[in-house]
Write a protein that holds these residues in place. Structure first.
Motif, short mmCIF file in Angstrom:
data_model
loop_
_atom_site.label_atom_id
_atom_site.label_comp_id
_atom_site.label_asym_id
_atom_site.label_seq_id
_atom_site.Cartn_x
_atom_site.Cartn_y
_atom_site.Cartn_z
N THR A 9 0.85 -1.22 0.28
CA THR A 9 -0.13 0.07 0.10
C THR A 9 0.71 1.18 0.26
O THR A 9 1.71 1.44 0.88
N THR A 11 1.04 5.18 0.24
CA THR A 11 0.28 6.39 0.58
C THR A 11 1.20 7.73 0.60
O THR A 11 2.18 7.75 0.85
N GLN A 257 -4.43 6.65 -1.28
CA GLN A 257 -3.51 5.46 -1.00
C GLN A 257 -3.84 4.54 -2.13
O GLN A 257 -4.85 4.51 -2.76
#
Length: 262
Positions: A9, A11, A257
């Motif tokens: 992920t 961000t 994200q």
């Protein structure tokens, strides 16, 4: 049996330029916008997987970004280049040292590490000290991939005016900030991407940064599945600029994200 792909992920902690947006003392349409996407901290991203966290750059807003996004550990920091808006949050690694009770590896080119050593000389001083200081392991990369818990981060050299900068490719994504030109040898390292981040400071030409039009030409050549523009100045109102971009090209914004396959 083949190992299942690992999911990362990414961000966006900051999507702004070196002075941030709003810019001090400015009352333009972007700096006074009520759209939260027009509030842009200094540029950086973090990549998370399996309780691991890797930062790309720690700018002056790093403390605020870490609190906002509840970063409670840090496994490595990768630096792109030694400008103030990318390194000045280095001292805020100290709370991670307190929690983790171990040094944090940082990675940079030889030139970038030399500047970091000069600006943060107290960190590298071997003598006794009455106050705390970040505990780091400094690694100079030579272009070979950086390995963090089995995930490779490949440095990508780009030109930042007359200076140097490095982006990073990890899995099927790449993050490039602060570039005015991408050399041919680096273009070859950016093929077959699902996600590509590019510098797109503004519409008007700039000697050290890519413009929206220049980055769109890069997109047309590399053809990633999705592209996000970052390092954005107060010349771009998010809603209006997004309307003018082609399909699969987006303005990044703080807090965005994205899931990435590694």
């Amino acid at each position: 049996m083949a190992e299942a792909p690992r999911s990362l992920t990414l961000t966006v902690l900051g999507s702004g330029t070196s002075v941030g947006v709003p810019t001090i003392g400015c009352h333009c349409k972007v700096c006074t916008s009520n759209d939260p996407r027009d509030t842009r901290l200094r540029p950086s991203v973090c990549v998370r997987w399996d309780q691991r966290v890797v930062m790309i750059d720690t700018g002056p807003d790093f403390r605020q970004q870490a609190l906002t996004h509840q970063l409670d550990r840090l496994d490595a920091v990768l630096y792109t280049h030694p400008h103030a808006d990318h390194i000045l949050g280095l001292d805020d690694l100290r709370p991670f040292n307190y929690r983790q009770k171990e040094p944090i590896p940082i990675y940079a080119s030889a030139f970038t590490m030399e500047v970091i050593r000069r600006i943060f000389s107290y960190i590298f001083h071997d003598g006794p000290t009455e106050s705390s200081r970040p505990k780091i392991e400094a690694h100079v990369f030579d272009g070979t991939p950086i390995l963090v818990d089995g995930i490779e981060f490949k440095p990508i050299p780009v030109k930042h005016g007359s200076g140097e900068c490095h982006g990073y490719r990890f899995g099927r994504a790449a993050y490039l900030t602060d570039h005015s030109e991408i050399p041919e040898e680096s273009m070859a390292l950016l093929e077959g991407l699902d996600v590509l981040f590019l510098d797109a400071l503004r519409y008007k030409p700039h000697p050290t940064h890519s413009t929206v039009d220049q980055s769109l030409k890069t997109v047309a050549r590399l053809k990633p599945k999705a592209t996000y523009f970052t390092h954005i100045s107060h010349d771009l109102l998010h809603a209006r600029a997004q309307e003018l971009l082609p399909e699969h090209v987006y303005l990044a914004y703080d807090g965005l994200q994205i899931a990435i396959e590694a």
